[in-house]
Write a protein that holds these residues in place. Structure first.
Motif, PDB file in Angstrom:
ATOM      1  N   VAL A   1       1.008  -1.148   0.058  1.00 61.52           N
ATOM      2  CA  VAL A   1      -0.015  -0.067   0.081  1.00 61.52           C
ATOM      3  C   VAL A   1       0.849   1.314   0.082  1.00 61.52           C
ATOM      4  CG1 VAL A   1      -1.906   1.224   1.320  1.00 61.52           C
ATOM      5  CG2 VAL A   1      -1.735  -1.352   1.208  1.00 61.52           C
ATOM      6  N   CYS A   2       0.846   2.100  -1.074  1.00 59.45           N
ATOM      7  CA  CYS A   2       1.670   3.206  -1.371  1.00 59.45           C
ATOM      8  C   CYS A   2       0.987   4.608  -1.001  1.00 59.45           C
ATOM      9  CB  CYS A   2       2.517   3.127  -2.599  1.00 59.45           C
ATOM     10  SG  CYS A   2       3.364   1.614  -3.010  1.00 59.45           S
ATOM     11  N   LEU A   3       1.605   5.240  -0.001  1.00 56.00           N
ATOM     12  CA  LEU A   3       1.148   6.610   0.050  1.00 56.00           C
ATOM     13  C   LEU A   3       2.266   7.535  -0.153  1.00 56.00           C
ATOM     14  CD1 LEU A   3       0.207   6.203   3.798  1.00 56.00           C
ATOM     15  CD2 LEU A   3      -1.240   5.527   2.032  1.00 56.00           C
ATOM     16  N   ALA A   4       2.096   8.835  -0.380  1.00 56.15           N
ATOM     17  CA  ALA A   4       3.196   9.751  -0.913  1.00 56.15           C
ATOM     18  C   ALA A   4       4.582   9.734  -0.158  1.00 56.15           C
ATOM     19  CB  ALA A   4       2.491  11.111  -0.764  1.00 56.15           C
ATOM     20  N   ASP A   5       4.404   9.549   1.163  1.00 54.17           N
ATOM     21  CA  ASP A   5       5.636   9.290   2.059  1.00 54.17           C
ATOM     22  C   ASP A   5       5.890   7.741   2.347  1.00 54.17           C
ATOM     23  OD1 ASP A   5       6.127  11.971   1.878  1.00 54.17           O
ATOM     24  OD2 ASP A   5       4.968  12.398   3.911  1.00 54.17           O
ATOM     25  N   ARG A   6       5.209   6.734   1.920  1.00 55.26           N
ATOM     26  CA  ARG A   6       5.481   5.613   2.143  1.00 55.26           C
ATOM     27  C   ARG A   6       5.222   4.852   0.840  1.00 55.26           C
ATOM     28  NH1 ARG A   6       3.253   3.227   7.575  1.00 55.26           N
ATOM     29  NH2 ARG A   6       4.715   1.684   7.122  1.00 55.26           N
ATOM     30  N   GLY A   7       6.469   4.983  -0.121  1.00 50.53           N
ATOM     31  CA  GLY A   7       6.435   4.050  -1.264  1.00 50.53           C
ATOM     32  C   GLY A   7       6.479   4.681  -2.424  1.00 50.53           C
ATOM     33  N   VAL A   8       5.806   5.864  -2.582  1.00 53.91           N
ATOM     34  CA  VAL A   8       5.897   6.736  -3.762  1.00 53.91           C
ATOM     35  C   VAL A   8       7.233   7.775  -3.902  1.00 53.91           C
ATOM     36  CG1 VAL A   8       4.552   8.447  -5.349  1.00 53.91           C
ATOM     37  CG2 VAL A   8       3.326   6.732  -3.851  1.00 53.91           C
ATOM     38  N   ALA A   9       7.300   8.716  -3.090  1.00 54.61           N
ATOM     39  CA  ALA A   9       8.363   9.630  -3.100  1.00 54.61           C
ATOM     40  C   ALA A   9       9.446   9.316  -2.175  1.00 54.61           C
ATOM     41  CB  ALA A   9       7.742  11.154  -2.600  1.00 54.61           C
ATOM     42  N   ARG A  10       9.041   8.435  -0.984  1.00 55.89           N
ATOM     43  CA  ARG A  10      10.132   7.981  -0.309  1.00 55.89           C
ATOM     44  C   ARG A  10       9.705   7.057   0.744  1.00 55.89           C
ATOM     45  NH1 ARG A  10      10.106  13.689   1.951  1.00 55.89           N
ATOM     46  NH2 ARG A  10       8.231  13.865   3.092  1.00 55.89           N
ATOM     47  N   GLY A  11      10.375   6.342   1.390  1.00 57.53           N
ATOM     48  CA  GLY A  11       9.811   5.330   2.497  1.00 57.53           C
ATOM     49  C   GLY A  11       9.703   4.128   2.020  1.00 57.53           C
ATOM     50  N   GLU A  12       9.296   3.408   3.003  1.00 50.10           N
ATOM     51  CA  GLU A  12       8.766   1.996   2.401  1.00 50.10           C
ATOM     52  C   GLU A  12       7.223   1.995   2.626  1.00 50.10           C
ATOM     53  OE1 GLU A  12      10.382  -1.111   1.999  1.00 50.10           O
ATOM     54  OE2 GLU A  12      12.066   0.270   2.100  1.00 50.10           O
ATOM     55  N   PRO A  13       6.648   1.225   1.720  1.00 50.48           N
ATOM     56  CA  PRO A  13       5.246   1.291   1.717  1.00 50.48           C
ATOM     57  C   PRO A  13       4.639   0.417   2.883  1.00 50.48           C
ATOM     58  CG  PRO A  13       6.085  -0.420   0.083  1.00 50.48           C
ATOM     59  CD  PRO A  13       7.126   0.229   0.708  1.00 50.48           C
ATOM     60  N   ILE A  14       3.369   0.447   3.109  1.00 47.72           N
ATOM     61  CA  ILE A  14       2.783  -0.473   4.128  1.00 47.72           C
ATOM     62  C   ILE A  14       2.561  -1.894   3.410  1.00 47.72           C
ATOM     63  CG2 ILE A  14       0.653  -0.680   5.508  1.00 47.72           C
ATOM     64  CD1 ILE A  14       0.002   2.263   5.215  1.00 47.72           C
ATOM     65  N   TYR A  15       3.104  -2.813   4.216  1.00 46.70           N
ATOM     66  CA  TYR A  15       3.133  -4.077   3.662  1.00 46.70           C
ATOM     67  C   TYR A  15       1.790  -4.925   4.214  1.00 46.70           C
ATOM     68  CZ  TYR A  15       7.939  -3.447   2.072  1.00 46.70           C
ATOM     69  OH  TYR A  15       8.921  -2.843   1.706  1.00 46.70           O
ATOM     70  N   VAL A  16       1.034  -5.727   3.536  1.00 48.02           N
ATOM     71  CA  VAL A  16      -0.019  -6.392   3.980  1.00 48.02           C
ATOM     72  C   VAL A  16       0.157  -7.855   3.541  1.00 48.02           C
ATOM     73  CG1 VAL A  16      -2.468  -6.501   3.569  1.00 48.02           C
ATOM     74  CG2 VAL A  16      -1.418  -4.312   3.710  1.00 48.02           C
ATOM     75  N   ASN A  17      -0.491  -8.560   4.482  1.00 48.05           N
ATOM     76  CA  ASN A  17      -0.567 -10.000   4.077  1.00 48.05           C
ATOM     77  C   ASN A  17      -0.747 -10.326   2.659  1.00 48.05           C
ATOM     78  OD1 ASN A  17      -1.100 -12.922   3.789  1.00 48.05           O
ATOM     79  ND2 ASN A  17      -0.809 -13.133   6.151  1.00 48.05           N
ATOM     80  N   GLY A  18      -0.295 -10.983   1.883  1.00 50.02           N
ATOM     81  CA  GLY A  18      -0.649 -11.191   0.550  1.00 50.02           C
ATOM     82  C   GLY A  18      -2.130 -12.284   0.629  1.00 50.02           C
ATOM     83  N   ASP A  19      -2.445 -12.776   1.660  1.00 44.57           N
ATOM     84  CA  ASP A  19      -3.700 -13.602   1.689  1.00 44.57           C
ATOM     85  C   ASP A  19      -4.721 -12.678   1.918  1.00 44.57           C
ATOM     86  OD1 ASP A  19      -2.172 -15.955   1.249  1.00 44.57           O
ATOM     87  OD2 ASP A  19      -1.723 -16.430   3.349  1.00 44.57           O
ATOM     88  N   SER A  20      -4.690 -11.341   2.322  1.00 42.06           N
ATOM     89  CA  SER A  20      -5.768 -10.552   2.484  1.00 42.06           C
ATOM     90  C   SER A  20      -6.921 -10.686   1.413  1.00 42.06           C
ATOM     91  CB  SER A  20      -5.457  -9.410   2.816  1.00 42.06           C
ATOM     92  OG  SER A  20      -4.122  -9.337   3.823  1.00 42.06           O
ATOM     93  N   GLN A  21      -8.008  -9.935   1.925  1.00 34.66           N
ATOM     94  CA  GLN A  21      -9.035  -9.983   0.834  1.00 34.66           C
ATOM     95  C   GLN A  21      -8.932  -8.665   0.071  1.00 34.66           C
ATOM     96  OE1 GLN A  21     -11.487 -12.318   0.097  1.00 34.66           O
ATOM     97  NE2 GLN A  21      -9.940 -13.427   1.324  1.00 34.66           N
ATOM     98  N   PHE A  22      -9.090  -8.748  -1.319  1.00 31.06           N
ATOM     99  CA  PHE A  22      -8.755  -7.433  -2.171  1.00 31.06           C
ATOM    100  C   PHE A  22      -9.690  -7.472  -3.283  1.00 31.06           C
ATOM    101  CE2 PHE A  22      -5.447 -10.147  -3.318  1.00 31.06           C
ATOM    102  CZ  PHE A  22      -5.422  -9.982  -4.908  1.00 31.06           C
ATOM    103  N   ILE A  23      -9.848  -6.182  -3.945  1.00 32.19           N
ATOM    104  CA  ILE A  23     -10.680  -5.938  -5.317  1.00 32.19           C
ATOM    105  C   ILE A  23      -9.834  -5.306  -6.099  1.00 32.19           C
ATOM    106  CG2 ILE A  23     -12.734  -4.976  -6.038  1.00 32.19           C
ATOM    107  CD1 ILE A  23     -14.149  -4.967  -3.523  1.00 32.19           C
ATOM    108  N   THR A  24      -9.580  -5.820  -7.493  1.00 32.46           N
ATOM    109  CA  THR A  24      -8.791  -5.055  -8.115  1.00 32.46           C
ATOM    110  C   THR A  24      -9.727  -4.090  -9.110  1.00 32.46           C
ATOM    111  OG1 THR A  24      -9.139  -6.952 -10.090  1.00 32.46           O
ATOM    112  CG2 THR A  24      -7.118  -7.047  -8.566  1.00 32.46           C
ATOM    113  N   PHE A  25      -8.956  -3.159  -9.732  1.00 30.20           N
ATOM    114  CA  PHE A  25      -9.680  -2.370 -10.822  1.00 30.20           C
ATOM    115  C   PHE A  25     -10.186  -3.406 -11.736  1.00 30.20           C
ATOM    116  CE2 PHE A  25      -6.670   0.753  -8.759  1.00 30.20           C
ATOM    117  CZ  PHE A  25      -7.616   1.873  -8.589  1.00 30.20           C
ATOM    118  N   GLN A  26     -11.370  -2.693 -12.562  1.00 30.78           N
ATOM    119  CA  GLN A  26     -11.699  -3.426 -13.626  1.00 30.78           C
ATOM    120  C   GLN A  26     -11.381  -3.030 -14.894  1.00 30.78           C
ATOM    121  OE1 GLN A  26     -14.383  -5.817 -12.895  1.00 30.78           O
ATOM    122  NE2 GLN A  26     -13.612  -5.186 -10.896  1.00 30.78           N
ATOM    123  N   LYS A  27     -11.259  -3.907 -15.811  1.00 32.83           N
ATOM    124  CA  LYS A  27     -10.799  -3.761 -17.294  1.00 32.83           C
ATOM    125  C   LYS A  27     -11.660  -2.259 -17.624  1.00 32.83           C
ATOM    126  CE  LYS A  27      -8.760  -7.868 -18.717  1.00 32.83           C
ATOM    127  NZ  LYS A  27      -8.332  -8.758 -19.563  1.00 32.83           N
ATOM    128  N   GLY A  28     -10.705  -1.264 -18.270  1.00 31.40           N
ATOM    129  CA  GLY A  28     -11.438  -0.153 -18.650  1.00 31.40           C
ATOM    130  C   GLY A  28     -11.154   0.152 -20.041  1.00 31.40           C
TER     131      GLY A  28
END
Length: 109
Positions: A82-109
């Motif tokens: 999970v990337c925020l401006a100061d966590r993974g985009v411009a600097r710093g480490e992103p928020i790491y989330v367990n890959g087994d979590s429930q998620f929804i992807t963007f739809q084809k557009g």
């Protein structure tokens, strides 16, 4: 939901930021419809949700809390990032989330 990145003025800028962020966090650049729109996860026993374009949980106490992008795991067992401006985009480490979590992807557009 069709793919977007908050604060990007157009799709070209969104794709450029996506590529730069992927390189910064050490991920391959996924197709936009493989990017995660929202993820539900547990952190320190608390249920949390991160959604692109919305603020991350106040637990993180971020000055710039808007979720910019959520990268899917790039191999089996890898975390969601999970990337925020100061966590993974411009600097710093992103928020790491367990890959087994429930998620929804963007739809084809």
């Amino acid at each position: 939901m069709e793919f977007f990145l908050p604060f990007a003025k157009d799709r070209e800028e969104a794709m450029s930021v996506l590529a730069a962020t992927a390189q910064f966090i050490g991920n391959p650049v996924p197709a936009p419809n493989e990017m995660i729109y929202t993820v539900h996860y547990v952190h320190n026993g608390a249920q949390m949700v991160a959604t692109v374009g919305e603020d991350v949980d106040p637990y993180y106490k971020e000055a710039k809390p808007t979720v910019i992008a959520i990268f899917p795991p790039y191999y089996n067992g890898a975390p969601i990032k999970v990337c925020l401006a100061d966590r993974g985009v411009a600097r710093g480490e992103p928020i790491y989330v367990n890959g087994d979590s429930q998620f929804i992807t963007f739809q084809k557009g």
